[in-house]
Design an enzyme around this catalytic site. Structure first.
Site, PDB file in Angstrom:
ATOM      1  N   SER A 160       0.841  -1.196   0.000  1.00  0.00           N
ATOM      2  CA  SER A 160       0.000   0.000   0.000  1.00  0.00           C
ATOM      3  C   SER A 160       0.873   1.242   0.000  1.00  0.00           C
ATOM      4  O   SER A 160       1.830   1.350   0.771  1.00  0.00           O
ATOM      5  CB  SER A 160      -0.909   0.016   1.225  1.00  0.00           C
ATOM      6  OG  SER A 160      -1.564   1.266   1.332  1.00  0.00           O
ATOM      7  N   HIS A 161       0.521   2.187  -0.865  1.00  0.00           N
ATOM      8  CA  HIS A 161       1.288   3.426  -0.944  1.00  0.00           C
ATOM      9  C   HIS A 161       1.125   4.257   0.328  1.00  0.00           C
ATOM     10  O   HIS A 161       1.959   5.122   0.619  1.00  0.00           O
ATOM     11  CB  HIS A 161       0.848   4.243  -2.161  1.00  0.00           C
ATOM     12  CG  HIS A 161       1.923   5.137  -2.710  1.00  0.00           C
ATOM     13  ND1 HIS A 161       2.591   6.048  -1.946  1.00  0.00           N
ATOM     14  CD2 HIS A 161       2.459   5.243  -3.946  1.00  0.00           C
ATOM     15  CE1 HIS A 161       3.480   6.697  -2.682  1.00  0.00           C
ATOM     16  NE2 HIS A 161       3.420   6.210  -3.905  1.00  0.00           N
ATOM     17  N   ALA A 162       0.090   4.014   1.100  1.00  0.00           N
ATOM     18  CA  ALA A 162      -0.092   4.742   2.354  1.00  0.00           C
ATOM     19  C   ALA A 162       0.849   4.232   3.437  1.00  0.00           C
ATOM     20  O   ALA A 162       1.082   4.905   4.440  1.00  0.00           O
ATOM     21  CB  ALA A 162      -1.540   4.631   2.833  1.00  0.00           C
ATOM     22  N   PHE A 164       4.259   3.000   2.878  1.00  0.00           N
ATOM     23  CA  PHE A 164       5.583   3.552   2.583  1.00  0.00           C
ATOM     24  C   PHE A 164       5.510   4.336   1.281  1.00  0.00           C
ATOM     25  O   PHE A 164       4.713   4.017   0.404  1.00  0.00           O
ATOM     26  CB  PHE A 164       6.629   2.443   2.377  1.00  0.00           C
ATOM     27  CG  PHE A 164       6.728   1.441   3.486  1.00  0.00           C
ATOM     28  CD1 PHE A 164       6.801   1.838   4.813  1.00  0.00           C
ATOM     29  CD2 PHE A 164       6.771   0.082   3.201  1.00  0.00           C
ATOM     30  CE1 PHE A 164       6.918   0.900   5.831  1.00  0.00           C
ATOM     31  CE2 PHE A 164       6.895  -0.865   4.206  1.00  0.00           C
ATOM     32  CZ  PHE A 164       6.961  -0.457   5.529  1.00  0.00           C
ATOM     33  N   ASN A 337       5.225   8.574   3.722  1.00  0.00           N
ATOM     34  CA  ASN A 337       5.186   9.390   2.510  1.00  0.00           C
ATOM     35  C   ASN A 337       5.710  10.789   2.809  1.00  0.00           C
ATOM     36  O   ASN A 337       5.141  11.513   3.630  1.00  0.00           O
ATOM     37  CB  ASN A 337       3.768   9.450   1.967  1.00  0.00           C
ATOM     38  CG  ASN A 337       3.373   8.188   1.241  1.00  0.00           C
ATOM     39  OD1 ASN A 337       3.556   8.059   0.041  1.00  0.00           O
ATOM     40  ND2 ASN A 337       2.848   7.216   1.981  1.00  0.00           N
TER      41      ASN A 337
END
Length: 467
Positions: A160-162, A164, A337
Site C-alpha cells: 500500500s502506498h499509504a 511507505f 510518505n
C-alpha cells in the site's frame, strides 16, 4: 505469451520477535492517506539454482529473512483501520502479518523476452488475494515468489502506498534482500515509521501560514501544485477516506477494452549525457540533472502525442522528496510518505515551441520552490481539507523519479543479482516512471491511450531539438 502458474502455498509471515513497543497505532498524514491503493512491482533474478522449479532452500531462507526484517519494519505486518473519532485512516500495528505465496511455472525467463517491458502475463506473478470490504482484514504487503524451470526466480511485491513511499518501499526490499543474502543485520539503518514529527511540523503553534481550513482542497490557491490543477478539468473527488479508497481502487485497473497501454521506452546513457552537456555548454543552464532532461523530454513527447489544442492549459507535476527540505528534517530513515508535488503550468503552444533548456528551467524552478514553507502548506492542505485529489486527465502529466533506486544492487543471495524490474498498473496508470535500465541507460514506463502510442514512441525517439 501466456504463463501457466501453479500456486504451491499461501502463508502468513509474522515478525520473528514480538516486541511490546511495536504493538501500536500509527497516525497517518495527509500525504499517506491520499493514496492507499496497492502498488505492484516484479523483480526477476536469473539465478543458477536447481532446475526442478522448486528452490526450497532459497525460499525458506527468504521467508526467514522476511520474518527477521518485519521486527523493525513492523507496520508492514499490520492492517489499516479507521479512527472512530476523526474517520481518518491509521495503521494498526497488530502483527497480523504479510501474505506470502509461493508458486512454480514450467516456463523459463528467457521465454519472456525483454524482462523490463510490461506484459499482461506478468499479472500472474503478483499476489492477487480477494480484498475484503473491511480494510482491517486486508494485508498491507503481499509477496509472491515464483520459481521458473530455468532456476530463475521472480518476486512479485505489492504494498500500500499509504504504508511507505517509494524510498521507504525500496529500503524495505533492500533490507529483506540484505538479510536473506546472509549479510550482517547491524549494517542496516533502523527505520523510523512515526509520522509524529511531520504532523507536529504542520500543526505547531509556532508555525503560521495562510488559512488552510477551506472546505475544498481546490480553494488552496497558495499551493502551486493545487492551484495549477484548479485551472484544468477535475476528476476523481471524494469527501471521505472510505469513499476515496473505493474510488482509488478503480484507477489501478487497465481499461478492459485495451484503450490504455503500458509502454516502456528506453534511451542510452550516452544520449542523455550528451543532452545535459549541450544544455550546459550552450550557456543557458549552469546545472542539469538526468531527471531534469528526461522529465522535460517526456513531457514534450507526451503532450505532442496527445495532439491537444494549442491554447489548452497543461500541467506537469512531479514528486519531490521533502525529507531533507522540511525543518526540522525528517531524516533519511523516515519510511512514510514524504513526497510533495512540484508543479509547472503553461499552454501547449508554449511548451512545444520553446527550446528544451527553457523547459528544463521551468522544472528546476519548480524544484527550487519546494521549501520548508511550501511543504508545510501542501501537507496542511491535504490534512485539513474535506476532500482529496488524485486526478487522471490528459492535460496533466505526472512524472516520478525512480532513478535514485539502485535496483541492480538488490541481492537475495541467489547468485547473479537482479536481472530485471517491472512496474505494473499504478493508482494513476498514466504516470511516467523514470527508472535505471539494468542493461545500461534509462527506462520510461507510462500509460497512454492506444491510439497515441506510436506518436509517443516517434516523439520520444526524436532527439532533434533546439537548446
Amino acid at each position: 505469451m501466456d504463463l501457466e502458474i501453479t500456486l504451491k502455498e499461501t502463508i502468513t509471515v509474522r515478525p520473528s520477535e514480538l516486541q511490546a513497543a511495536n504493538i501500536q497505532t500509527i497516525e497517518l498524514s495527509g500525504l499517506d492517506r491520499i493514496s492507499p491503493a496497492m502498488l505492484y512491482t516484479i523483480f526477476f533474478f536469473k539465478s543458477q539454482l536447481k532446475n526442478d522449479g522448486e528452490n526450497p532452500i532459497e525460499l525458506e531462507r527468504a521467508k526467514r529473512a522476511l520474518q527477521r526484517v518485519l521486527v523493525s519494519w513492523y507496520p508492514a505486518a499490520g492492517r489499516f483501520k479507521f479512527n472512530e473519532t476523526t474517520g481518518k485512516l491509521e495503521i494498526d500495528c497488530n502483527n497480523k502479518g504479510v501474505a506470502m505465496i509461493t508458486a512454480v511455472t514450467e516456463s523459463k525467463l528467457e521465454e519472456l523476452g525483454c524482462l523490463h517491458e510490461y506484459k499482461p502475463c506478468y499479472e500472474k506473478l503478483v499476489p492477487k488475494l480477494c480484498q475484503s470490504s473491511d480494510v482491517s482484514e486486508n494485508p498491507l504487503v503481499l509477496v509472491q515468489i515464483t520459481s521458473f524451470a530455468c532456476g530463475g526466480i521472480s518476486i512479485g511485491l505489492g504494498g500500500s502506498h499509504a504504508l511507505f513511499d517509494g524510498v521507504g518501499a525500496f529500503k524495505f526490499l533492500a533490507s529483506w534482500a540484505h538479510v536473506s543474502s546472509g549479510k550482517d543485520e547491524s549494517d542496516l539503518t533502523f527505520p523510523n515509521h512515526s509520522r509524529d514529527a511531520l504532523l507536529h511540523a504542520i500543526s505547531s503553534p509556532n508555525y503560521s501560514c495562510p488559512d488552510t481550513s477551506a472546505a475544498s482542497i481546490y480553494e488552496q490557491d497558495h499551493v502551486a501544485a493545487i492551484q495549477d490543477l484548479y485551472r484544468i478539468p477535475m476528476q476523481a473527488m471524494a469527501s471521505d477516506d472510505r469513499c476515496w479508497e473505493t474510488a482509488l481502487s478503480k484507477f489501478g485497473q487497465i481499461d478492459p477494452q485495451g484503450e490504455l497501454v503500458l509502454v516502456t521506452l528506453s534511451v542510452k546513457k550516452l544520449v542523455v549525457d550528451a543532452w545535459k552537456g549541450m544544455a550546459i555548454e550552450s550557456g543557458k543552464l549552469t546545472r542539469c540533472s538526468t531527471f531534469d532532461v528526461l522529465c522535460a523530454h517526456v513531457w514534450k513527447a507526451r503532450v505532442m502525442a496527445l495532439k491537444l489544442h494549442p491554447s489548452t492549459n497543461i500541467c506537469l507535476q512531479f514528486p519531490v522528496d521533502s525529507r531533507s527540505r522540511l525543518r526540522p528534517p525528517l531524516g533519511e530513515n523516515f519510511t512514510g510518505n514524504a513526497f510533495v508535488l512540484a508543479s509547472v503550468s503553461c499552454l501547449v503552444k508554449h511548451l512545444l515551441k520553446e527550446p528544451l533548456h527553457q523547459t528544463i528551467q521551468r522544472i528546476q524552478e519548480a524544484k527550487d520552490g519546494i521549501t520548508d514553507e511550501y511543504i508545510k502548506l501542501y501537507a496542511k492542505a491535504l490534512e485539513y481539507s474535506s476532500d482529496k485529489f488524485f486526478p487522471s486527465m490528459r492535460e496533466l502529466t505526472i512524472i516520478t523519479d525512480w532513478l535514485r533506486f539502485p535496483f541492480h544492487a538488490v541481492d537475495f543471495g541467489w547468485g547473479p543479482r537482479l536481472s530485471g524490474a517491472v512496474l505494473l498498473a499504478t493508482p494513476v496508470p498514466e504516470t511516467a516512471f523514470l527508472m535505471l535500465d539494468l542493461e545500461g541507460g534509462y527506462l520510461v514506463r507510462l500509460g497512454i491511450e492506444k491510439k497515441h502510442v506510436q506518436n509517443l514512441i516517434n516523439n520520444f525517439n526524436n532527439f532533434d531539438f533546439k537548446y
